[in-house]
Scaffold this motif. Structure first.
Motif, PDB file in Angstrom:
ATOM      1  N   GLU A 316       0.829  -1.213   0.000  1.00  0.00           N
ATOM      2  CA  GLU A 316       0.000   0.000   0.000  1.00  0.00           C
ATOM      3  C   GLU A 316       0.862   1.261   0.000  1.00  0.00           C
ATOM      4  OE1 GLU A 316      -3.953  -1.846   2.234  1.00  0.00           O
ATOM      5  OE2 GLU A 316      -2.408  -0.793   3.423  1.00  0.00           O
ATOM      6  N   ALA A 317       2.064   1.183   0.572  1.00  0.00           N
ATOM      7  CA  ALA A 317       2.982   2.326   0.491  1.00  0.00           C
ATOM      8  C   ALA A 317       3.395   2.572  -0.959  1.00  0.00           C
ATOM      9  CB  ALA A 317       4.208   2.070   1.364  1.00  0.00           C
ATOM     10  N   ALA A 318       3.584   1.493  -1.729  1.00  0.00           N
ATOM     11  CA  ALA A 318       3.899   1.639  -3.147  1.00  0.00           C
ATOM     12  C   ALA A 318       2.729   2.250  -3.907  1.00  0.00           C
ATOM     13  CB  ALA A 318       4.275   0.281  -3.740  1.00  0.00           C
ATOM     14  N   VAL A 319       1.492   1.886  -3.520  1.00  0.00           N
ATOM     15  CA  VAL A 319       0.315   2.486  -4.150  1.00  0.00           C
ATOM     16  C   VAL A 319       0.253   3.977  -3.852  1.00  0.00           C
ATOM     17  CG1 VAL A 319      -2.203   2.491  -4.197  1.00  0.00           C
ATOM     18  CG2 VAL A 319      -0.966   0.313  -4.124  1.00  0.00           C
ATOM     19  N   ALA A 320       0.557   4.347  -2.621  1.00  0.00           N
ATOM     20  CA  ALA A 320       0.552   5.768  -2.258  1.00  0.00           C
ATOM     21  C   ALA A 320       1.599   6.537  -3.054  1.00  0.00           C
ATOM     22  CB  ALA A 320       0.793   5.920  -0.757  1.00  0.00           C
ATOM     23  N   GLU A 321       2.783   5.953  -3.204  1.00  0.00           N
ATOM     24  CA  GLU A 321       3.826   6.592  -4.007  1.00  0.00           C
ATOM     25  C   GLU A 321       3.391   6.732  -5.467  1.00  0.00           C
ATOM     26  OE1 GLU A 321       7.407   8.302  -5.206  1.00  0.00           O
ATOM     27  OE2 GLU A 321       6.533   8.048  -3.207  1.00  0.00           O
TER      28      GLU A 321
END
Length: 481
Positions: A316-321
């Protein structure tokens, strides 16, 4: 007494007594005309002259060279010709000694291709075509496919064939094993050609991937020189370097236990090292098994093997990025260029099936599925690439496998799984991933991949990156810290 005609001479028929039945009606046999010997000799002479003319037209350089040498020998003498031949041999020897690669491609391979064309394929062509059922007979005439061109590499011959009218490549695939044995090859694959009515026979003389490959060198120190669209990670069956694209795609690696998925993962990391060191690439790692990627966790910019939610949080951190970059790039550019401010992000997930199917927490599975679906559909344009590895490619294990444009099939348990990974028809086109040896020395890292420039699968082998190599890679990055 009955009578019948009997041929005594080419132009004379006579009546002779019948011996079988005295009451049988006379039988007449037509006269037989024999071609005069002079005419027979004339026909053969004309055929020989036609063949000689065709040879001269097809080999102008050879004919001109031999003709010049013969003329010099006649006018000047054999001594000068011998000196010229010796000088040419010396030049070729120096070329081969100092620039072997160019000599091999411009002289060695063409000469060997011509040699094998004449002594292997043309000599065996007619009996192999007949015994394989690829020849055709009509009205006492034999029709054969035609060899148009032969090219060779260190381990493979490629023969361009013009098929008979009405034939299709599928008919030739049914006889690929016959062709391999007929021409003394270990394996024969049928490749479609760009022109209708033609195909390529790919005959593998020896297996260039039989022995494990040592880890490839790290390469250039300049991180900007790393080509994200062609990262060297192994070798192709024809002996050339296997290069894998990461920019603008996602990669799915499928293989049974011990198939060598780690070789592909670590090979990509090794190829990216200069760019990671320069800050142009970041690699995030997720390892539910805590065995493969965990050994080199210091190499990753971010890493998680927490089954209680840390791995999903990283997704989900990659999605936010991804959303942040899309907000900045939207309406500004359509092409991603890696910079220190916006590095190319590679998210490596070992045992991807754990997140999509085997995680005992249903909510975590849903969150992982949603994050992976979002990244695979929207992440490529903003410089985010997913590299996932799994053992079972079935739909109930990973339902988004078609969102991975680049897919690699290592050793698989069943033939049906090959088409699941590489697409329909891949097995028929020669991707025999279920027949790869389970012995690590001969089969680990061997697989099939579809390249962008061809629908036919290519057999490849990833270089083996040992624990010592991984430790050296971590030290290489620590030096720049």
């Amino acid at each position: 007494m009955g009578w019948e005609f009997r041929k005594s001479t080419p132009s004379d028929n006579v009546m002779v007594p019948a011996t079988a039945d005295p009451f049988e009606s006379p039988k007449w046999a037509p006269p037989v005309w024999h071609m005069p010997p002079v005419l027979v000799l004339t026909v053969h002479l004309v055929r020989a002259l036609v063949r000689l003319a065709l040879f001269l037209a097809r080999h102008p350089i050879t004919v001109a060279t031999v003709g010049c040498l013969a003329w010099l020998t006649y006018t000047i003498g054999w001594q000068l010709v011998a000196v010229l031949v010796a000088f040419a041999a010396l030049c070729l020897g120096c070329w081969a000694a100092y620039w072997w690669d160019s000599f091999l491609h411009l002289v060695g391979y063409p000469a060997r291709a011509r040699w094998r064309h004449l002594l292997v394929y043309r000599r065996r062509w007619q009996p192999v075509m007949v015994m394989s059922g690829l020849a055709f007979y009509r009205n006492a005439r034999e029709y054969l496919p035609v060899i148009k061109r032969v090219t060779v590499t260190t381990t493979t011959d490629r023969v361009l064939v013009k098929m008979l009218s009405g034939q299709a490549p599928g008919i030739w695939r049914d006889h690929a094993e016959n062709l391999a044995h007929g021409f003394g090859a270990a394996l024969c694959r049928i490749r479609t050609a760009s022109k209708p009515g033609y195909l390529w026979l790919e005959l593998v003389r020896r297996d260039a991937l039989a022995e494990p490959l040592a880890a490839l060198p790290v390469g250039t120190e300049d991180g900007r020189a790393v080509d994200l669209s062609a990262l060297p990670i192994g070798r192709r069956e024809d002996g050339s370097t296997w290069r894998l694209r990461l920019l603008g795609t996602h990669v799915l690696i499928a293989g049974a236990t011990g198939a060598g998925k780690g070789s592909v993962l670590w090979g990509l990391v090794r190829a990216l090292l200069p760019a990671i060191r320069a800050g142009l690439v970041q690699v995030w790692g997720i390892d539910p098994k805590r065995m493969e990627l965990a050994f080199g966790r210091d190499i990753f910019n971010r890493y998680s093997d927490d089954a209680m939610g840390g791995m999903v949080d990283l997704l989900e951190a990659a999605v936010a990025e991804m959303h942040k970059r899309a907000a900045r790039f939207g309406g500004v550019t359509r092409t991603f260029i890696a910079t220190a401010a916006d590095p190319f992000l590679v998210l490596m997930v070992d045992e991807l099936a754990f997140l999509t199917a085997y995680c005992p927490d249903r909510d975590l599975r849903k969150r992982a599925d949603a994050a992976l679906a979002t990244l695979t559909t929207q992440g490529r344009s903003v410089g985010i690439c997913i590299v996932g590895a799994l053992q079972d490619p079935r739909k109930d294990v990973i339902n988004i496998r078609n969102l991975f444009p680049t897919r690699i099939a290592l050793r698989l348990d069943e033939a049906d799984q090959v088409d699941m990974v590489l697409g329909d028809g891949a097995y028929e086109r020669g991707a025999l991933a279920d027949q790869i040896s389970p012995i690590p020395k001969t089969g680990a890292g061997v697989g099939y991949v579809r390249l962008e420039d061809s629908p036919d699968p290519v057999r490849v082998r990833a270089a083996f990156v040992s624990d010592t190599d991984i430790a050296a890679m971590a030290g290489y990055l620590a030096e720049a810290a």
